[in-house]
Design a protein around this motif. Structure first.
Motif: not given
Length: 417
Positions: A137, A60, A53
């Motif tokens: 992420g 992303l 991120f």
């Protein structure tokens, strides 16, 4: 025999983890790309992505993507960046932390069109990526075949994601250490360059001051009032340049451990009044408040340098008509008499973001002129005297710099400071 049937998954978790641990952590992107290739082989996937991120853009970004045909196609189409606001399964896994599995991405409501139509993804599994205890992420696997991934594959991906998080953290730490080392190297090179330059500049100042003195005397003898005034202003400018060069050289001496002081009894009040007269301007008056005399054991020249830097800083940040106040007091602390010198301005105060670094080298607020050396030197001179220098700056209420030093002088060398 299908591609999945030809792909052996026996012992893949242990084997994959062992190979992940062998990956170098010197470069984050390289490490994540290699991890993606390992996962693609273990899952027989058409594409593996490791998304991190980016809070500055709320996106992303796939920092790791397998070198498979679908992975290369994704990069060529620019589909390796997913704005979280656009939704889709990858953004949903990141925001909720819930894993995702589907064998028919084309039937998933809200799925990104590029994933389905451009890349031809049908099966998709994804899990969150946690780095150093923080959700950072998503790890995602794709296949063009429907119903390709199983619940076992999802559990495998979740287990491996923990190790990818550790790999990411290790690579980021290596990058931080490398970056810090490079910054330190640049700083040392800059300091050496500044010191050499300061030495060279000082060699030119003495003859320049001599020439200005001759011009001043000739102008006086000839009655050229305007030239006398201009010569005086030029002399003041050169004197300020000389002080800047002295500050630069003192920074070098401090860093090399060559900065010394010669303490002797002196009157702080007398020194403060001298500084007020020397630095006061028509627009900023400097007042001194305190006892008639406050004797301490200190290096008068060095203490003068420290206080002049504090007062000059206060003048820079004082609005016209708002004076600078120097107050002197004494206090008994743990049986030892201490002298306090407070330099108070009525400016806007020290910005909160630089307050923790206010006494570091080359730190400025961006509004006042200067190289950000004055406060650093003042703090080091204070330390050499066994003294402290602190700042208090409530928002919008100006700033108060307090120099507190033991009246009896600095501890002898070898004593605990």
């Amino acid at each position: 025999m299908s591609g999945k049937e030809a792909c052996s998954k026996e012992g893949r978790l242990i084997s994959t983890l062992q190979r992940l641990l062998e990956l170098p952590a010197a470069d984050l992107r390289q490490s994540l790309n290699q991890a993606s290739d390992l996962l693609a082989g273990a899952l027989c996937a058409d594409k593996i992505d490791i998304f991190l991120f980016d809070p500055s853009r709320s996106t992303l970004r796939a920092l790791g993507t397998s070198k498979t045909p679908m992975g290369r196609l994704q990069r060529s189409l620019g589909l390796d960046i997913h704005p979280v606001a656009n939704g889709g399964s990858i953004a949903r896994v990141f925001t909720t932390g819930d894993p995702h599995i589907t064998g028919h991405s084309e039937q998933e409501p809200g799925e990104l069109p590029g994933l389905v139509h451009e890349l031809g993804v049908r099966s998709h599994i994804a899990v969150r990526l946690v780095v150093d205890g923080e959700r950072r992420g998503v790890v995602s696997a794709h296949s063009a075949a429907p119903d390709f991934f199983s619940d076992e594959d999802l559990r495998f991906l979740s287990a491996v994601a923990h190790w990818i998080g550790a790999l990411t953290h290790r690579a980021e730490l290596v990058e931080q250490v490398t970056s810090a080392a490079l910054a330190q190297g640049r700083r040392q090179a800059a300091e050496e360059l500044i010191t050499v330059l300061a030495h060279d500049l000082r060699n030119y100042l003495t003859p320049l001051m001599g020439r200005l003195g001759l011009l001043h005397r000739r102008a006086e003898l000839d009655g050229r009032v305007d030239d006398v005034r201009d010569a005086d202003r030029a002399t003041e400018s050169v004197a300020r340049l000389g002080q800047l060069i002295s500050d630069l050289l003192d920074v070098g001496r401090i860093e090399q451990g060559l900065f010394e002081i010669a303490p002797a009894p002196m009157d702080l009040v007398s020194l403060a009044r001298d500084i007020a007269v020397a630095l006061g301007t028509p627009s900023v008056e400097i007042r001194v408040e305190g006892p008639r005399e406050l004797v301490v054991v200190a290096d008068r020249d060095r203490l003068r340098q420290a206080l002049e830097n504090l007062v000059s800083n206060a003048i820079k940040h004082s609005p016209p008509g708002k004076g600078v106040l120097i107050t002197l007091t004494s206090e008994l602390i743990k049986g030892t008499e201490h002298a306090h010198v407070d330099v108070v301005d009525r400016g806007s105060g020290v910005p909160p973001e630089i307050l923790p670094r206010i006494f570091d080298r080359f730190v400025t607020d961006g509004y006042a002129s200067g190289m950000g050396l004055g406060l650093y030197l003042a703090s080091r001179i204070a330390a050499a005297h066994g003294a402290t220098l602190a700042v208090s700056s409530p928002p919008g209420s100006g700033a108060t710099f307090r120099l507190s030093l033991p009246a009896s002088g600095p501890p002898a060398r070898g004593d605990d400071l």
